[in-house]
Design a protein around this motif. Sequence first.
Motif, mmCIF file in Angstrom:
data_model
loop_
_atom_site.group_PDB
_atom_site.id
_atom_site.type_symbol
_atom_site.label_atom_id
_atom_site.label_comp_id
_atom_site.label_asym_id
_atom_site.label_seq_id
_atom_site.Cartn_x
_atom_site.Cartn_y
_atom_site.Cartn_z
ATOM 1 N N ILE A 60 0.711 -1.557 0.073
ATOM 2 C CA ILE A 60 -0.225 0.558 -0.144
ATOM 3 C C ILE A 60 0.777 1.311 -0.254
ATOM 4 N N GLU A 61 1.997 1.417 0.754
ATOM 5 C CA GLU A 61 2.637 2.649 0.932
ATOM 6 C C GLU A 61 3.522 2.813 -0.053
ATOM 7 N N THR A 62 3.757 1.611 -1.100
ATOM 8 C CA THR A 62 4.811 1.652 -2.568
ATOM 9 C C THR A 62 3.759 1.794 -3.461
ATOM 10 N N GLY A 63 2.378 2.104 -3.720
ATOM 11 C CA GLY A 63 1.313 2.590 -4.306
ATOM 12 C C GLY A 63 1.014 1.093 -5.279
ATOM 13 N N ALA A 64 1.316 0.673 -5.207
ATOM 14 C CA ALA A 64 0.933 -1.577 -6.061
ATOM 15 C C ALA A 64 0.007 -1.988 -5.613
ATOM 16 N N ALA A 65 -0.504 -1.325 -4.583
ATOM 17 C CA ALA A 65 -1.904 -1.915 -3.972
ATOM 18 C C ALA A 65 -2.502 -0.890 -3.461
ATOM 19 N N ALA A 66 -3.653 -0.576 -2.471
ATOM 20 C CA ALA A 66 -4.652 0.017 -1.942
ATOM 21 C C ALA A 66 -5.283 -1.162 -0.647
ATOM 22 N N ARG A 67 -5.427 -0.341 0.090
ATOM 23 C CA ARG A 67 -6.653 -1.189 1.507
ATOM 24 C C ARG A 67 -7.829 -1.928 0.952
ATOM 25 N N ALA A 68 -7.281 -2.915 0.984
ATOM 26 C CA ALA A 68 -8.946 -3.353 0.405
ATOM 27 C C ALA A 68 -10.298 -3.607 1.476
ATOM 28 N N PRO A 69 -11.497 -2.547 1.109
ATOM 29 C CA PRO A 69 -12.619 -2.308 2.437
ATOM 30 C C PRO A 69 -12.605 -3.794 2.585
ATOM 31 N N TYR A 70 -13.024 -4.038 4.218
ATOM 32 C CA TYR A 70 -14.092 -4.950 4.706
ATOM 33 C C TYR A 70 -13.027 -6.291 5.113
ATOM 34 N N PHE A 71 -11.904 -5.746 4.784
ATOM 35 C CA PHE A 71 -11.046 -7.209 4.900
ATOM 36 C C PHE A 71 -10.161 -7.280 5.756
ATOM 37 N N HIS A 72 -9.456 -7.828 6.102
ATOM 38 C CA HIS A 72 -8.519 -8.138 7.135
ATOM 39 C C HIS A 72 -6.801 -7.393 6.640
ATOM 40 N N ARG A 73 -6.398 -6.645 7.869
ATOM 41 C CA ARG A 73 -5.181 -5.556 7.518
ATOM 42 C C ARG A 73 -4.255 -6.858 6.188
ATOM 43 N N SER A 74 -4.213 -8.120 6.130
ATOM 44 C CA SER A 74 -3.721 -9.181 5.451
ATOM 45 C C SER A 74 -3.805 -8.944 3.522
ATOM 46 N N TRP A 75 -5.503 -8.517 3.916
ATOM 47 C CA TRP A 75 -5.271 -8.398 2.183
ATOM 48 C C TRP A 75 -5.431 -7.189 1.429
ATOM 49 N N VAL A 76 -4.805 -6.809 0.503
ATOM 50 C CA VAL A 76 -5.002 -5.725 -0.249
ATOM 51 C C VAL A 76 -5.808 -5.930 -1.191
ATOM 52 N N LEU A 77 -6.014 -4.483 -2.536
ATOM 53 C CA LEU A 77 -7.012 -4.437 -3.427
ATOM 54 C C LEU A 77 -5.767 -4.063 -4.200
ATOM 55 N N ILE A 78 -5.467 -5.044 -5.416
ATOM 56 C CA ILE A 78 -5.166 -4.474 -6.654
ATOM 57 C C ILE A 78 -5.631 -3.917 -7.409
ATOM 58 N N GLU A 79 -5.712 -2.742 -8.031
ATOM 59 C CA GLU A 79 -6.111 -2.104 -8.951
ATOM 60 C C GLU A 79 -6.847 -2.360 -10.417
ATOM 61 N N TRP A 80 -7.874 -2.150 -10.951
ATOM 62 C CA TRP A 80 -7.495 -2.773 -12.198
ATOM 63 C C TRP A 80 -6.808 -1.567 -12.956
ATOM 64 N N GLY A 81 -5.636 -1.718 -14.082
ATOM 65 C CA GLY A 81 -4.295 -0.963 -14.409
ATOM 66 C C GLY A 81 -3.388 -1.396 -13.824
ATOM 67 N N ALA A 82 -3.556 -1.855 -12.365
ATOM 68 C CA ALA A 82 -1.881 -2.855 -12.103
ATOM 69 C C ALA A 82 -1.192 -3.481 -13.682
ATOM 70 N N GLU A 83 0.088 -3.854 -13.100
ATOM 71 C CA GLU A 83 0.347 -4.781 -14.878
ATOM 72 C C GLU A 83 -0.124 -6.281 -14.461
ATOM 73 N N GLU A 84 -0.295 -6.472 -15.633
ATOM 74 C CA GLU A 84 -0.865 -7.791 -15.168
ATOM 75 C C GLU A 84 0.221 -9.035 -14.795
ATOM 76 N N ASP A 85 1.372 -9.188 -14.969
ATOM 77 C CA ASP A 85 2.135 -10.148 -14.549
ATOM 78 C C ASP A 85 2.643 -9.568 -13.207
ATOM 79 N N PHE A 86 1.885 -8.718 -12.481
ATOM 80 C CA PHE A 86 1.646 -8.225 -11.004
ATOM 81 C C PHE A 86 0.143 -8.877 -10.374
ATOM 82 N N LEU A 87 -0.384 -8.569 -10.861
ATOM 83 C CA LEU A 87 -1.931 -9.372 -10.624
ATOM 84 C C LEU A 87 -1.590 -10.922 -10.704
ATOM 85 N N ARG A 88 -1.494 -11.377 -11.841
ATOM 86 C CA ARG A 88 -0.880 -12.457 -12.104
ATOM 87 C C ARG A 88 -0.697 -13.313 -10.621
#
Length: 115
Positions: A60-88
């Motif tokens: 989250i701090e590096t901007g690679a992901a965002a906080r995943a609302p409603y989930f535990h702190r160990s979950w992140v949200l990979i937003e649309w627009g991220a690199e496909e390889d990173f998402l995979r």
Amino acid sequence: MSRALVRSVCETLPGAEVSDPWGGGHDAWKVGGKMFACIGATDQGVAVKTADPDFAAMLIETGAAARAPYFHRSWVLIEWGAEEDFLRDRLLISYDLIRAKLPKKLRDTLPARPG
């Protein structure tokens, strides 16, 4: 990046199933009944599990992901627009983390993950 890309990755994983447990258009990907990826009804990206809250915070701090609302702190949200390889990679890591926590008897019934 889209639901179609997430589907194309997740549907190849042994034992992976998708459902809409809350209604309204969610895609909850599970293995052994435990969720490893979720696309919310607002379709902003895909939530995935990380190894721990510290790693999630780093993403989250590096901007690679965002906080995943409603989930535990160990979950992140990979937003649309991220690199496909990173998402995979994040989908596969999330799957592996959840699969590793399944009871051994259940884990042993699943074939090995390809790749």
